[in-house]
Write an enzyme that holds these catalytic residues in place. Structure first.
Site, PDB file in Angstrom:
ATOM      1  N   HIS A 135       0.992  -1.195  -0.111  1.00 21.49           N
ATOM      2  CA  HIS A 135      -0.143  -0.285   0.206  1.00 21.49           C
ATOM      3  C   HIS A 135       0.753   1.154   0.192  1.00 21.49           C
ATOM      4  CE1 HIS A 135      -3.176   2.576   0.977  1.00 21.49           C
ATOM      5  NE2 HIS A 135      -2.526   3.253   2.200  1.00 21.49           N
ATOM      6  N   GLU A 136       1.768   1.347   1.021  1.00 22.40           N
ATOM      7  CA  GLU A 136       2.354   2.842   1.128  1.00 22.40           C
ATOM      8  C   GLU A 136       3.736   1.948  -0.415  1.00 22.40           C
ATOM      9  OE1 GLU A 136       2.500   4.496   3.624  1.00 22.40           O
ATOM     10  OE2 GLU A 136       0.576   3.802   3.737  1.00 22.40           O
ATOM     11  N   HIS A 139       2.083   4.115  -3.295  1.00 22.84           N
ATOM     12  CA  HIS A 139       1.619   5.653  -3.045  1.00 22.84           C
ATOM     13  C   HIS A 139       2.651   6.357  -3.281  1.00 22.84           C
ATOM     14  CE1 HIS A 139      -1.889   6.667  -0.183  1.00 22.84           C
ATOM     15  NE2 HIS A 139      -2.027   5.700   0.626  1.00 22.84           N
ATOM     16  N   GLU A 198      -5.743   7.160  -1.754  1.00 22.29           N
ATOM     17  CA  GLU A 198      -6.002   5.420  -0.080  1.00 22.29           C
ATOM     18  C   GLU A 198      -6.602   4.427  -0.820  1.00 22.29           C
ATOM     19  OE1 GLU A 198      -4.817   4.974   2.424  1.00 22.29           O
ATOM     20  OE2 GLU A 198      -3.857   7.349   1.904  1.00 22.29           O
TER      21      GLU A 198
END
Length: 275
Positions: A135-136, A139, A198
């Site tokens: 997920h990070e 980004h 997100e």
């Protein structure tokens, strides 16, 4: 009548500037989702800012240099870096573990990753950690920071135009109108954009972890654990830059069939927890 027309001049100028900003800015197409977005920084500028931020965090933190936690984070990060493809090919990937009770992790532009030890009890396994890191990293590879810079610049231009057009109003009315416009911009533009980022990071991160051989179902289980851990502490989704845990889990469940296709093709899917 002429006075009102003069008041429209700053708005017209702001509109022209906005059109120029949209026409002249770089467009980025996310290779995983196909979403096209404007960005306000070059890759080089993003990476420089990411490195600066990374060095600042490390300089102010207690960095864990070795041990099983570091081994796990490095192991999972390497597996994920290997599957991000062209989106991260120019990144100089680095990963650090920070001793802290914070349940947090981040990946700055350019591939600078920090994992706080406080989140590791919640990840529970390599697959849970891959959920967080994927997920990070998404980004960063999706260039969400540069997108936010563009969005903030556009909002600032629009607000300056409106502010110029109401210069003849009394101060109280100016403040009231600008306050209403500011709230509208915050809840109508900035926070939904953040929630969109997100959700996209959830989507891309799920694909990354599946390609790396981590069972995508573990992403759903991780966010369920996060929901339990944050009961009574999470603000309503409307006033938050993150989706609610309930909506996040539902969205991930819808993406599972596609992610499982990637997982089935991964050479690691039978050994997801193996070092």
């Amino acid at each position: 009548m002429r006075r009102y027309l003069f008041r429209l001049i700053p708005v017209a100028i702001a509109a022209i500037v906005l059109l120029y900003q949209f026409a002249s800015s770089e467009r980025f197409t996310n290779p995983e989702t196909g979403r096209v977005a404007h960005v306000g920084l070059s890759l080089e500028q993003e990476s420089a800012l990411g490195l600066q931020g990374y060095q600042q965090v490390l300089g102010q933190s207690e960095v864990v240099k070795s041990g099983p936690q570091v081994d796990q984070v490095v192991r999972v990060a390497k597996r994920l870096v290997a599957v991000v493809g062209d989106a991260g090919k120019s990144f100089d990937w680095e990963v650090s573990v920070i001793k802290s009770d914070q349940q947090n992790a981040f990946c700055l532009p350019g591939g600078k990753i920090c994992v706080y030890t406080g989140i590791l009890p919640l990840t529970e396994s390599d697959a849970g950690l891959a959920t967080v890191l994927g997920h990070e990293m998404a980004h960063a590879t999706s260039r969400h920071g540069a997108q936010r810079v563009f969005e903030q610049n556009a909002m600032q231009t629009a607000m300056m135009g409106v502010q110029g057009s109401i210069g003849g109003m009394d101060y109280q009315h100016q403040q009231m109108l600008m306050g209403l416009l500011g709230a509208g911009a915050q809840y109508g533009v900035a926070l939904p954009f953040s929630r969109k980022h997100e959700s996209e990071a959830d989507h891309v991160g799920l694909i990354y972890m599946a390609r790396a051989g981590y069972d995508p179902h573990e992403a759903v289980e991780f966010w369920k654990r996060m929901e339990k851990a944050s009961v009574g502490h999470q603000p309503s989704e409307f006033a938050s830059d993150h989706p609610s845990h309930e909506n996040r889990v539902a969205a991930l469940e819808e993406l599972l069939p596609k992610a499982m296709e990637e997982y089935a093709k991964s050479p690691h899917h039978d050994q997801a927890e193996a070092p």
